[in-house]
Design a protein around this motif. Structure first.
Motif, PDB file in Angstrom:
ATOM      1  N   LYS A 167       0.820  -1.221   0.000  1.00 12.69           N
ATOM      2  CA  LYS A 167       0.000   0.000   0.000  1.00 12.69           C
ATOM      3  C   LYS A 167       0.851   1.268   0.000  1.00 12.69           C
ATOM      4  CE  LYS A 167      -4.369  -1.726   1.574  1.00 12.69           C
ATOM      5  NZ  LYS A 167      -4.037  -3.055   1.094  1.00 12.69           N
ATOM      6  N   LYS A 168       1.941   1.205   0.749  1.00 13.63           N
ATOM      7  CA  LYS A 168       2.809   2.377   0.832  1.00 13.63           C
ATOM      8  C   LYS A 168       3.445   2.657  -0.537  1.00 13.63           C
ATOM      9  CE  LYS A 168       5.949   4.673   3.909  1.00 13.63           C
ATOM     10  NZ  LYS A 168       5.970   5.683   2.909  1.00 13.63           N
ATOM     11  N   GLY A 169       3.870   1.566  -1.171  1.00 17.05           N
ATOM     12  CA  GLY A 169       4.454   1.688  -2.507  1.00 17.05           C
ATOM     13  C   GLY A 169       3.447   2.292  -3.484  1.00 17.05           C
ATOM     14  N   LEU A 170       2.193   1.865  -3.386  1.00 14.50           N
ATOM     15  CA  LEU A 170       1.149   2.395  -4.274  1.00 14.50           C
ATOM     16  C   LEU A 170       0.958   3.897  -4.039  1.00 14.50           C
ATOM     17  CD1 LEU A 170      -1.154   1.945  -6.342  1.00 14.50           C
ATOM     18  CD2 LEU A 170      -2.675   1.482  -4.411  1.00 14.50           C
ATOM     19  N   ASP A 171       0.865   4.285  -2.767  1.00 13.12           N
ATOM     20  CA  ASP A 171       0.680   5.709  -2.456  1.00 13.12           C
ATOM     21  C   ASP A 171       1.833   6.540  -3.006  1.00 13.12           C
ATOM     22  OD1 ASP A 171      -1.675   5.165  -1.269  1.00 13.12           O
ATOM     23  OD2 ASP A 171      -0.915   5.242   0.796  1.00 13.12           O
ATOM     24  N   ASN A 172       3.055   6.025  -2.854  1.00 15.72           N
ATOM     25  CA  ASN A 172       4.224   6.767  -3.348  1.00 15.72           C
ATOM     26  C   ASN A 172       4.163   6.971  -4.856  1.00 15.72           C
ATOM     27  OD1 ASN A 172       5.270   6.949  -0.842  1.00 15.72           O
ATOM     28  ND2 ASN A 172       6.661   5.206  -1.042  1.00 15.72           N
ATOM     29  N   VAL A 173       3.809   5.903  -5.580  1.00 19.05           N
ATOM     30  CA  VAL A 173       3.752   6.015  -7.035  1.00 19.05           C
ATOM     31  C   VAL A 173       2.640   6.982  -7.453  1.00 19.05           C
ATOM     32  CG1 VAL A 173       3.169   4.763  -9.144  1.00 19.05           C
ATOM     33  CG2 VAL A 173       4.748   3.763  -7.528  1.00 19.05           C
ATOM     34  N   LEU A 174       1.486   6.865  -6.807  1.00 19.63           N
ATOM     35  CA  LEU A 174       0.359   7.749  -7.179  1.00 19.63           C
ATOM     36  C   LEU A 174       0.704   9.212  -6.910  1.00 19.63           C
ATOM     37  CD1 LEU A 174      -2.669   5.602  -5.940  1.00 19.63           C
ATOM     38  CD2 LEU A 174      -1.967   6.018  -8.312  1.00 19.63           C
ATOM     39  N   ARG A 224       2.079 -12.456 -10.543  1.00 21.32           N
ATOM     40  CA  ARG A 224       0.655 -12.084 -10.450  1.00 21.32           C
ATOM     41  C   ARG A 224       0.330 -11.155  -9.270  1.00 21.32           C
ATOM     42  NH1 ARG A 224      -2.402 -15.370 -14.092  1.00 21.32           N
ATOM     43  NH2 ARG A 224      -0.993 -15.492 -15.874  1.00 21.32           N
ATOM     44  N   VAL A 225       1.340 -10.787  -8.493  1.00 18.84           N
ATOM     45  CA  VAL A 225       1.095  -9.835  -7.394  1.00 18.84           C
ATOM     46  C   VAL A 225       1.025  -8.412  -7.969  1.00 18.84           C
ATOM     47  CG1 VAL A 225       2.031  -8.884  -5.241  1.00 18.84           C
ATOM     48  CG2 VAL A 225       2.365 -11.306  -5.783  1.00 18.84           C
ATOM     49  N   PRO A 226      -0.033  -7.647  -7.679  1.00 16.74           N
ATOM     50  CA  PRO A 226      -0.088  -6.266  -8.171  1.00 16.74           C
ATOM     51  C   PRO A 226       1.136  -5.470  -7.705  1.00 16.74           C
ATOM     52  CG  PRO A 226      -2.223  -6.898  -7.310  1.00 16.74           C
ATOM     53  CD  PRO A 226      -1.258  -8.008  -6.950  1.00 16.74           C
ATOM     54  N   ASP A 227       1.816  -4.846  -8.669  1.00 13.77           N
ATOM     55  CA  ASP A 227       3.073  -4.168  -8.366  1.00 13.77           C
ATOM     56  C   ASP A 227       2.947  -2.689  -8.748  1.00 13.77           C
ATOM     57  OD1 ASP A 227       5.596  -3.134  -8.295  1.00 13.77           O
ATOM     58  OD2 ASP A 227       6.497  -4.615  -9.665  1.00 13.77           O
ATOM     59  N   PRO A 228       2.973  -1.788  -7.770  1.00 12.34           N
ATOM     60  CA  PRO A 228       2.766  -0.367  -8.047  1.00 12.34           C
ATOM     61  C   PRO A 228       3.764   0.207  -9.061  1.00 12.34           C
ATOM     62  CG  PRO A 228       2.874  -0.751  -5.666  1.00 12.34           C
ATOM     63  CD  PRO A 228       3.202  -2.042  -6.331  1.00 12.34           C
ATOM     64  N   LYS A 229       4.968  -0.356  -9.104  1.00 16.05           N
ATOM     65  CA  LYS A 229       5.985   0.201 -10.023  1.00 16.05           C
ATOM     66  C   LYS A 229       5.530   0.088 -11.473  1.00 16.05           C
ATOM     67  CE  LYS A 229       9.667  -2.123  -8.422  1.00 16.05           C
ATOM     68  NZ  LYS A 229       9.135  -2.805  -7.226  1.00 16.05           N
ATOM     69  N   ARG A 230       4.692  -0.905 -11.763  1.00 14.91           N
ATOM     70  CA  ARG A 230       4.184  -1.096 -13.125  1.00 14.91           C
ATOM     71  C   ARG A 230       3.349   0.101 -13.594  1.00 14.91           C
ATOM     72  NH1 ARG A 230       3.778  -5.923 -15.706  1.00 14.91           N
ATOM     73  NH2 ARG A 230       5.075  -7.556 -14.826  1.00 14.91           N
ATOM     74  N   LEU A 231       2.694   0.759 -12.613  1.00 12.92           N
ATOM     75  CA  LEU A 231       1.861   1.920 -12.957  1.00 12.92           C
ATOM     76  C   LEU A 231       2.702   3.036 -13.567  1.00 12.92           C
ATOM     77  CD1 LEU A 231      -0.612   2.685 -10.058  1.00 12.92           C
ATOM     78  CD2 LEU A 231      -1.102   2.431 -12.482  1.00 12.92           C
TER      79      LEU A 231
END
Ligand code: PEP
Ligand code: CO
Length: 459
Positions: A23-30, A146-153
């Motif tokens: 979740k933290k990784g996702l927030d950082n990317v967003l 198959r794990v959602p990876d924020p870096k892909r965004l």
């Protein structure tokens, strides 16, 4: 816009948005994406909307097409170029036959996330989460991929920016000059009836251009011959990303999703009380709504009113996708409801998503004949209901793939394995797409409402 914020969708139930373990990784990317440049700007989106308003009035036709899912593996300038060329060639065929301008809208530069029919995939007794698109997880059949990876965004954002940069160069830099477009040959369009028909069209266009040149109209003086407007679109599925790309236009105070000019709501996420509809009601972009067999007329009316309360022309494109044999069962009742309410919409036809089958060889495919038949049935239906069949929405690629069966080259089920590259649904290849454009142009000529509308546009 009452009670709307770019994040208000978070208060509603949503489907097909993955949970990220990081979740933290996702927030950082967003956060990073939020601070990065928009991909498109508000003035462009308004321009597209005005072109779409002409489609509502029957003065233009909409051609929307591209990959089912863009991927990191297929990212290559030649692929972008070939899809761009193919869409322009199809437009040329349609413009010529309908005597109408064609609004060119790519499923490109951001079409990554996919809603899947099952959340899991089972192979040889092993169950893993489904692949959800390259901007979310990997296609490889392994637990870690198959794990959602924020870096892909972020990688998808960058790929979209590069893709759009090349498209803008092609559209505005002279590559799409009408004097050249009609001379293009996609290398692999082998000897087919389409090659011959395209050659005939080329000759007619060359004559017209020579006449215009003699009258002093040429691309040195007329920008409209030298450049094209080419717009981008994708499904507004992954709302955290769309939210991060949403900006307020400083000149008007309007909110624009700057990830693409046009976004659509998929058939699986169009719930009136769901997050996807909530998000889309607040942005100024033109919005597509996929209309499948489970959509009831009342729900459609409610959706249109929610997303387009002022009944603006060009705001809503209804993309029907019922399957060739189901058109007469579902489409007329929707057309009648829209007519009764006096709603301004474009009726576009997606002849792909209702005609996907599994070949005996195991590949997902689409028979070219079913695709064509759905278009024919949809045109006939609009003709008898007195509405305007104003657009086409196609999954295609400029590459010489073997993903859909049939067409002039008679791709068989056995051929599918030779060049099956799609990351999700099967796409028409360039031959099949051009063949479809020619066959549709025959429909357009048959359809009297087009000649009526064309006259209206000319007067
Ligand atoms: C798509 O357009 O790729 C898609 C998933 O379509 P639909 O929402 O119509 O099933
Ligand atoms: Co698809």
């Amino acid at each position: 816009m009452k009670n709307w914020k770019k994040n208000s969708w978070r208060n509603y139930p949503v489907k097909h948005i993955p949970e990220y373990p990081d979740k933290k990784g996702l927030d950082n990317v967003l956060e990073k994406i939020e601070a990065f440049p928009p991909l498109v700007f508000a003035g462009e989106t308004r321009h597209l909307k005005s072109q779409l308003a002409d489609v509502v009035d029957g003065k233009a036709f909409l051609l929307q097409g591209g990959d089912c899912a863009e991927s990191f593996a297929e990212f290559h300038p030649d692929n972008i170029k070939d899809t761009f060329k193919l869409l322009l060639q199809m437009s040329l065929v349609l413009t010529y036959s309908a005597s109408l301008p064609v609004v060119k809208l790519g499923r490109i530069a951001g079409q990554f996330s996919k809603p899947r029919s099952s959340p899991v995939e089972v192979k040889d007794g092993v169950e893993l989460p489904s692949y959800l698109g390259d901007n979310i997880n990997g296609m490889e059949f392994s637990e870690s991929a198959r794990v959602p990876d924020p870096k892909r965004l972020f990688r998808a954002y960058s790929q979209s920016a590069s893709t759009l940069n090349l498209i803008r160069a092609f559209s505005k830099g002279g590559f799409a000059d009408l004097n050249k477009v009609h001379l293009w040959n996609l290398d692999y369009i082998k000897k087919t009836p389409e090659t011959k028909r395209f050659k005939e069209l080329e000759d007619k266009i060359a004559d017209a251009l020579a006449f215009m040149e003699a009258c002093g109209i040429n691309s040195d003086f007329n920008n409209r011959l030298y450049t094209v407007n080419f717009w981008t679109s994708h499904e507004a599925l992954l709302l955290p990303f769309e939210e991060a790309m949403t900006r307020t236009d400083t000149t008007t105070g309007e909110n624009h999703d700057t990830s693409a000019h046009f976004v659509w709501i998929g058939d699986r996420t169009r719930q009136l009380d769901g997050g996807h509809v909530e998000f889309c009601r607040g942005i100024e972009n033109p919005i597509g709504i996929k209309c499948g067999p489970t959509l009831e007329p009342d729900d459609l009316i409610n959706l249109c009113n929610r997303i387009n309360p002022n009944n603006d022309k060009g705001k809503i494109t209804l993309i029907s996708r019922f399957g060739a044999d189901n058109v007469s069962k579902y489409l007329p009742k929707l057309i009648r409801a829209i007519k009764k309410e006096g709603l301004n919409v474009i009726w576009s036809c997606d002849p792909c998503h209702g005609n996907t089958i599994k070949a005996t060889t195991g590949f997902k495919t689409r028979p070219f004949n079913s695709v064509l038949k759905e278009v024919q049935n949809v045109f006939a239906c609009h003709q008898s209901e007195g509405s305007y069949a104003g657009g086409l929405h196609i999954e295609l690629t400029g590459q010489d793939v073997t993903e859909c069966i049939g067409g002039a080259h008679k791709i068989s089920e056995e051929d599918l394995s030779s060049r099956y590259h799609t990351h999700c649904d099967p796409r028409l290849n360039a031959n099949q797409a051009l063949e479809l454009a020619f066959l549709i142009s025959d429909e357009i000529k048959k359809n009297s409402s087009y000649s009526k509308n064309a006259n209206k546009a000319a007067s």
